[in-house]
Scaffold this motif. Structure first.
Motif, short mmCIF file in Angstrom:
data_model
loop_
_atom_site.label_atom_id
_atom_site.label_comp_id
_atom_site.label_asym_id
_atom_site.label_seq_id
_atom_site.Cartn_x
_atom_site.Cartn_y
_atom_site.Cartn_z
N UNK A 1 0.84 -1.18 0.00
CA UNK A 1 0.00 0.00 0.00
C UNK A 1 0.88 1.23 0.00
N UNK A 2 0.60 2.21 -0.86
CA UNK A 2 1.36 3.45 -0.90
C UNK A 2 0.82 4.38 0.17
N UNK A 3 1.74 5.03 0.93
CA UNK A 3 1.34 5.91 2.02
C UNK A 3 0.93 7.26 1.46
N UNK A 4 -0.25 7.72 1.79
CA UNK A 4 -0.77 8.96 1.21
C UNK A 4 -1.07 10.03 2.26
N UNK A 5 -0.52 9.85 3.47
CA UNK A 5 -0.85 10.74 4.57
C UNK A 5 0.36 11.57 4.99
N UNK A 6 0.13 12.69 5.67
CA UNK A 6 1.25 13.54 6.09
C UNK A 6 2.22 12.78 6.98
N UNK A 7 3.49 13.19 6.93
CA UNK A 7 4.54 12.55 7.72
C UNK A 7 5.33 13.61 8.47
N UNK A 8 5.92 13.25 9.60
CA UNK A 8 6.72 14.21 10.37
C UNK A 8 8.05 14.49 9.69
N UNK A 9 8.63 15.63 10.03
CA UNK A 9 9.96 15.99 9.57
C UNK A 9 10.85 16.17 10.80
N UNK A 10 11.83 15.30 10.96
CA UNK A 10 12.70 15.36 12.13
C UNK A 10 13.58 16.61 12.08
N UNK A 11 13.80 17.21 13.24
CA UNK A 11 14.73 18.32 13.39
C UNK A 11 15.93 17.84 14.18
N UNK A 12 17.01 18.62 14.24
CA UNK A 12 18.16 18.18 15.05
C UNK A 12 17.77 17.89 16.49
N UNK A 13 16.79 18.62 17.03
CA UNK A 13 16.38 18.38 18.41
C UNK A 13 15.53 17.13 18.55
N UNK A 14 14.61 16.88 17.59
CA UNK A 14 13.67 15.76 17.72
C UNK A 14 14.17 14.46 17.10
N UNK A 15 15.27 14.52 16.34
CA UNK A 15 15.74 13.33 15.62
C UNK A 15 15.89 12.10 16.51
N UNK B 1 7.01 3.66 5.76
CA UNK B 1 8.26 3.32 5.09
C UNK B 1 9.41 4.22 5.47
N UNK B 2 9.28 5.53 5.25
CA UNK B 2 10.38 6.46 5.52
C UNK B 2 10.39 6.92 6.97
N UNK B 3 9.37 6.61 7.73
CA UNK B 3 9.31 6.98 9.13
C UNK B 3 8.47 5.96 9.87
N UNK B 4 8.70 5.84 11.16
CA UNK B 4 7.89 4.98 12.02
C UNK B 4 7.06 5.89 12.93
N UNK C 1 -0.91 -6.43 17.08
CA UNK C 1 0.55 -6.63 17.10
C UNK C 1 1.28 -5.37 17.56
N UNK C 2 2.51 -5.56 18.07
CA UNK C 2 3.32 -4.44 18.53
C UNK C 2 3.84 -3.59 17.38
N UNK C 3 3.94 -4.21 16.19
CA UNK C 3 4.47 -3.52 15.02
C UNK C 3 3.45 -3.64 13.89
N UNK C 4 3.13 -2.51 13.25
CA UNK C 4 2.22 -2.50 12.11
C UNK C 4 3.03 -2.38 10.83
N UNK C 5 2.76 -3.27 9.86
CA UNK C 5 3.37 -3.20 8.54
C UNK C 5 2.27 -3.30 7.51
N UNK C 6 2.63 -3.22 6.23
CA UNK C 6 1.63 -3.37 5.17
C UNK C 6 0.93 -4.70 5.26
N UNK C 7 1.66 -5.72 5.75
CA UNK C 7 1.09 -7.06 5.81
C UNK C 7 0.34 -7.31 7.11
N UNK C 8 0.32 -6.32 8.01
CA UNK C 8 -0.30 -6.49 9.31
C UNK C 8 -1.64 -5.79 9.32
N UNK C 9 -2.70 -6.53 9.51
CA UNK C 9 -4.03 -5.91 9.53
C UNK C 9 -4.26 -5.24 10.86
#
Length: 317
Positions: A1-15, A124-127, A139-147
């Motif tokens: 599934x292609x991710x179509x939702x907003x994603x965070x942008x890490x800063x030096x402080x939050x990285x 994909x590019x962020x958790x 499950x503790x971890x959600x992936x494309x294959x995890x409902x």
């Protein structure tokens, strides 16, 4: 599934926080002078002003501080995740984290319930950090294959199919008995991907950027990202298995006669799922046979307002 939702942008402080999530760890800052825990990430302690801060791994366990069940999407991209369970979690260290809940029935939510972290790797590019009740089977971890057990379930295994009522195409009384103001149940759901949109654009020649350029559509478009062509969504009706309990029989030929009305009231963001329902609007005898008008409504899953309204006219001869 292609991710179509907003994603965070890490800063030096939050990285370090985002790096921790990728490692399936919840990390918080702690003041080394007085032990205060911090969230959100900062350059100094808001309690004592110290800049001696250290990142430390914590369990991530906490309690539900407050929540709301959003039944109108906060952004169009979230239309396929209705209802959204928006929450504030109070971690055992005392800090508050804004998040979304998964793997729980909204009716079961209660302030104070114990929660555990869930690491969402689907972007994909962020958790991302979600939360679920400590006793949830999620499950503790959600992936494309995890409902996600809160998400609409996968299509059920086929059951024994009941016999459809057969109605002759010249039996006007029986056909008119199908006319109703009520809509049918929902069809199966189909995901409208960016690749699907791109293929339609190449085939139709309609490659307007609002459909095919995700970066520009996010920056300049009114919908926060690309959307599907209305004509594409209309065509996808053929992939939606409407729950019809009748079958018109006895005709020699059937013709798609066109549409009395075709409207595209709301957009379908790339990556969303659609489903449909129908009602029989009218039946009439015409010179060449029997004309039946079926109103088909296609919605983004979770959206009350349809994305396509099509009064499809079929001619049975």
């Amino acid at each position: 599934m292609s991710w179509n939702k907003p994603l965070p942008h890490a800063t030096p402080i939050s990285a370090p926080y985002w790096e921790g999530l990728k490692a399936h760890e919840v990390r918080l800052q702690q003041c080394e002078d007085h032990g205060h825990w911090l969230f959100f990430p900062r350059s100094h302690c808001p309690t004592c002003g110290s800049r001696r801060l250290a990142w430390r791994q914590v369990s991530g366990l906490g309690t539900l501080y407050t929540f709301t069940v959003a039944r109108v999407p906060t952004l169009p991209e979230f239309s396929d995740e209705m209802p959204q369970l928006l929450a504030v979690v109070e971690l055992d260290e005392g800090v508050h984290i804004n998040t979304t809940l998964v793997g729980v029935d909204p009716a079961q939510l209660a302030v104070g319930m114990r929660l555990r972290p869930v690491f969402d790797e689907r972007p994909g590019v962020a958790t991302l950090l979600r939360y679920t009740p400590v006793d949830s089977a999620h499950p503790d971890v959600m992936t494309d294959a995890t409902a996600d057990v809160q998400a609409p379930a996968a299509e059920p295994a086929p059951q024994a199919v009941a016999s459809k009522r057969q109605i002759g195409h010249k039996d006007l009384e029986a056909l008119r008995g199908l006319v109703s103001e009520q809509y049918s149940g929902w069809s199966n759901a189909v995901q409208v991907t960016q690749d699907m949109i791109n293929q339609f654009a190449a085939l139709s020649g309609d490659d307007y950027w609002i459909h095919t350029d995700p970066e520009r559509a996010k920056r300049d478009g009114p919908f926060g990202g690309t959307i599907a062509h209305g004509a594409l969504v209309q065509v996808l009706a053929s992939r939606l298995a409407m729950p019809m309990d009748f079958e018109v029989v006895g005709f020699g030929n059937i013709v798609n006669y066109g549409s009395d009305r075709l409207r595209f009231p709301s957009p379908v963001p790339a990556g969303c799922r659609i489903h449909g329902r129908y009602r029989i609007k009218s039946v009439e005898a015409v010179k060449s046979g029997t004309q039946l008008t079926m109103e088909i409504n296609i919605h983004v899953v979770g959206q009350d307002r349809p994305s396509v309204i099509n009064d499809l006219v079929m001619l049975y001869m």
